[in-house]
Write a protein that holds these residues in place. Sequence first.
Motif, mmCIF file in Angstrom:
data_model
loop_
_atom_site.group_PDB
_atom_site.id
_atom_site.type_symbol
_atom_site.label_atom_id
_atom_site.label_comp_id
_atom_site.label_asym_id
_atom_site.label_seq_id
_atom_site.Cartn_x
_atom_site.Cartn_y
_atom_site.Cartn_z
ATOM 1 N N PHE A 1 0.824 -1.208 0.000
ATOM 2 C CA PHE A 1 0.000 0.000 0.000
ATOM 3 C C PHE A 1 0.863 1.266 0.000
ATOM 4 O O PHE A 1 0.474 2.293 -0.546
ATOM 5 C CB PHE A 1 -0.936 -0.003 1.215
ATOM 6 N N PHE A 2 2.031 1.174 0.618
ATOM 7 C CA PHE A 2 3.010 2.263 0.544
ATOM 8 C C PHE A 2 3.439 2.468 -0.914
ATOM 9 O O PHE A 2 3.516 3.597 -1.411
ATOM 10 C CB PHE A 2 4.212 1.916 1.415
ATOM 11 N N GLY A 3 3.685 1.362 -1.607
ATOM 12 C CA GLY A 3 4.049 1.433 -3.018
ATOM 13 C C GLY A 3 2.921 1.947 -3.885
ATOM 14 O O GLY A 3 3.151 2.664 -4.871
ATOM 15 N N GLN A 4 1.691 1.613 -3.527
ATOM 16 C CA GLN A 4 0.542 2.100 -4.293
ATOM 17 C C GLN A 4 0.384 3.615 -4.172
ATOM 18 O O GLN A 4 -0.257 4.244 -5.018
ATOM 19 C CB GLN A 4 -0.741 1.394 -3.829
ATOM 20 N N THR B 1 -0.057 1.849 7.095
ATOM 21 C CA THR B 1 -0.179 1.117 8.354
ATOM 22 C C THR B 1 -1.547 1.335 8.975
ATOM 23 O O THR B 1 -2.178 0.392 9.474
ATOM 24 C CB THR B 1 0.914 1.573 9.342
ATOM 25 N N GLU B 2 -2.026 2.566 8.936
ATOM 26 C CA GLU B 2 -3.346 2.894 9.477
ATOM 27 C C GLU B 2 -4.443 2.131 8.754
ATOM 28 O O GLU B 2 -5.459 1.764 9.352
ATOM 29 C CB GLU B 2 -3.585 4.400 9.374
ATOM 30 N N THR B 3 -4.248 1.882 7.466
ATOM 31 C CA THR B 3 -5.240 1.117 6.697
ATOM 32 C C THR B 3 -5.433 -0.262 7.302
ATOM 33 O O THR B 3 -6.566 -0.707 7.554
ATOM 34 C CB THR B 3 -4.788 0.989 5.228
ATOM 35 N N ASN C 1 4.231 -4.044 12.244
ATOM 36 C CA ASN C 1 3.260 -5.079 12.616
ATOM 37 C C ASN C 1 2.553 -4.737 13.935
ATOM 38 O O ASN C 1 1.320 -4.841 14.021
ATOM 39 C CB ASN C 1 3.938 -6.448 12.696
ATOM 40 N N PRO C 2 3.276 -4.304 14.984
ATOM 41 C CA PRO C 2 2.585 -3.936 16.227
ATOM 42 C C PRO C 2 1.637 -2.746 16.058
ATOM 43 O O PRO C 2 0.633 -2.641 16.774
ATOM 44 C CB PRO C 2 3.736 -3.587 17.186
ATOM 45 N N ALA C 3 1.956 -1.850 15.134
ATOM 46 C CA ALA C 3 1.084 -0.689 14.923
ATOM 47 C C ALA C 3 -0.250 -1.098 14.293
ATOM 48 O O ALA C 3 -1.243 -0.391 14.453
ATOM 49 C CB ALA C 3 1.784 0.341 14.035
ATOM 50 N N THR C 4 -0.279 -2.239 13.589
ATOM 51 C CA THR C 4 -1.550 -2.671 12.992
ATOM 52 C C THR C 4 -2.509 -3.226 14.039
ATOM 53 O O THR C 4 -3.701 -3.341 13.780
ATOM 54 C CB THR C 4 -1.315 -3.756 11.917
ATOM 55 N N THR C 5 -1.985 -3.552 15.229
ATOM 56 C CA THR C 5 -2.840 -4.098 16.285
ATOM 57 C C THR C 5 -3.074 -3.095 17.409
ATOM 58 O O THR C 5 -3.667 -3.445 18.430
ATOM 59 C CB THR C 5 -2.204 -5.375 16.880
ATOM 60 N N GLY C 6 -2.599 -1.858 17.239
ATOM 61 C CA GLY C 6 -2.838 -0.827 18.234
ATOM 62 C C GLY C 6 -1.795 -0.749 19.324
ATOM 63 O O GLY C 6 -1.922 0.066 20.255
ATOM 64 N N GLU C 7 -0.742 -1.553 19.250
ATOM 65 C CA GLU C 7 0.312 -1.496 20.272
ATOM 66 C C GLU C 7 1.160 -0.239 20.116
ATOM 67 O O GLU C 7 1.756 0.236 21.085
ATOM 68 C CB GLU C 7 1.189 -2.741 20.170
ATOM 69 N N LEU C 8 1.241 0.277 18.899
ATOM 70 C CA LEU C 8 1.935 1.530 18.618
ATOM 71 C C LEU C 8 1.049 2.403 17.752
ATOM 72 O O LEU C 8 0.199 1.892 16.995
ATOM 73 C CB LEU C 8 3.257 1.263 17.872
ATOM 74 N N ASP C 9 1.221 3.702 17.836
ATOM 75 C CA ASP C 9 0.516 4.608 16.947
ATOM 76 C C ASP C 9 1.161 4.521 15.560
ATOM 77 O O ASP C 9 2.396 4.552 15.445
ATOM 78 C CB ASP C 9 0.605 6.036 17.476
ATOM 79 N N PRO C 10 0.373 4.392 14.483
ATOM 80 C CA PRO C 10 0.953 4.251 13.144
ATOM 81 C C PRO C 10 1.929 5.362 12.772
ATOM 82 O O PRO C 10 2.982 5.091 12.171
ATOM 83 C CB PRO C 10 -0.273 4.247 12.238
ATOM 84 N N ALA C 11 1.610 6.604 13.101
ATOM 85 C CA ALA C 11 2.506 7.710 12.761
ATOM 86 C C ALA C 11 3.814 7.612 13.540
ATOM 87 O O ALA C 11 4.907 7.819 12.985
ATOM 88 C CB ALA C 11 1.829 9.046 13.033
ATOM 89 N N ASP C 12 3.706 7.281 14.828
ATOM 90 C CA ASP C 12 4.913 7.131 15.647
ATOM 91 C C ASP C 12 5.745 5.952 15.143
ATOM 92 O O ASP C 12 6.983 6.032 15.072
ATOM 93 C CB ASP C 12 4.546 6.910 17.112
ATOM 94 N N ALA C 13 5.070 4.856 14.803
ATOM 95 C CA ALA C 13 5.773 3.661 14.334
ATOM 96 C C ALA C 13 6.536 3.947 13.053
ATOM 97 O O ALA C 13 7.675 3.491 12.876
ATOM 98 C CB ALA C 13 4.782 2.519 14.119
#
Length: 425
Positions: free
Chosen positions: A205-208, A235-237, A401-413
């Motif tokens: 999705f980054f490549g897209q 990642t947020e997606t 991977n942890p950001a997709t489950t809410g363990e990290l914020d996507p922007a911070d990750a």
Amino acid sequence: MRMSLKRLGLISVAALAMTSAAQAQQTVVWWDFLAGGDGVRMKALIDAFNEEHQGDIQIDGTTLEWGTPFYTKLQTSSAIGEGPDIATYHLSRIPLAVDSGTLSEITDEDMEAAGLSDSDFTNAAVEAAKVDGTRYAVPFDQHGLILYYNKEMLDEAGMLDENGLPTGLDGMDNFEAALDEFTTEDGQYGLSMPTGDRYRAVYSFFGQQGGTMFDAEAGGFFPTDEDVEKLATATETMKRWVDNGWTPSQIESPASLALFTSGQAAFFIMGNWEVPTFTDLAAKGEMFDWGAVELPVLFDQKAAWSDSHAFVIPANAGQGMDAEKREAVMEVIGWMDRHSLDWAGAGHIPALKAVREGDEFNALKPQSDYAGFADTAVFDPRTVLAGPAAPLGDAWGNFINPATTGELDPADAAAEMRDDLNSQL
């Protein structure tokens, strides 16, 4: 006495002929890391080559453990001149191998000896096989992320065309509407995908979005703030799909596979290497009607994570390869590429255009339905930190991977991943 001398002369001539024949046959020492179904298919190809080239060239093949053990052994063996004549390799790891002096250049003359040229392969694979314009590998396949689907579920929802292919999945709104439609309260999900493999979807999705992961001259990894934002958006997606319950939050590979094969998920995003799994289950009557296509375009352009099994020639310090052996090695490489239709049975896309665009491959399903990703593949960036069992993979696992489950914020990750990788350059 004259009779004995004559007989001795005949024996000497015969022995000389046998010695000459033995010297003429080249033995090519081969190492690979291919196990399971891949290993079975490669062994069959090696056997077929040896049978066809009896008295001329014979492959002496050895399979080693995949990942770090293979790459470490090849590097150390090459450094002391005890490596094989040819080895399989992932194109994503070529920069690291070149940096460590593990590989020999494969020249245009070598390619000509194999009956090959760069124009026989996709631009993405050709570039991934080179470092600073110098070729160090010959692509054998392209493997990448694809979308598997349950034909029965999609047909019931009116989402299949006359050829049994999905319709209406391109565009974020359309795909998320499909995920929502197939997710129910009784444990059915729109999508199954192992938590540990989500980085491949995020990178796709980054490549897209047209993001740049690495540019040495522009600042290293994710060189602009816009690139970091695109990684965060990708990642947020995936996190949104988890938050909405369209895909399980935490799920290991075996469970994710079982979720799809049991009919409890309409879609399954995974590499094309699972094609043999589903084919075998279907042959035993243990699988519903299924298919596989390229990833939907959810952002601006087609793109899917990809890598390539390729052939390399180890440098083998102090052990120069003579012209006859090198010609034999290139004959092996050219033959394997021209016979890669058999390899496609493992789900891989033949790197050689002549095979991939041929009638026999076009008749191969579902492989020919997703083969288009070879032209829009997103390989790992050209850096020594990339490839299987390398720091880039660790960064994906530690941050994205942890950001997709809410363990990290996507922007911070995304920002932390950039900083972590740049600190290792």
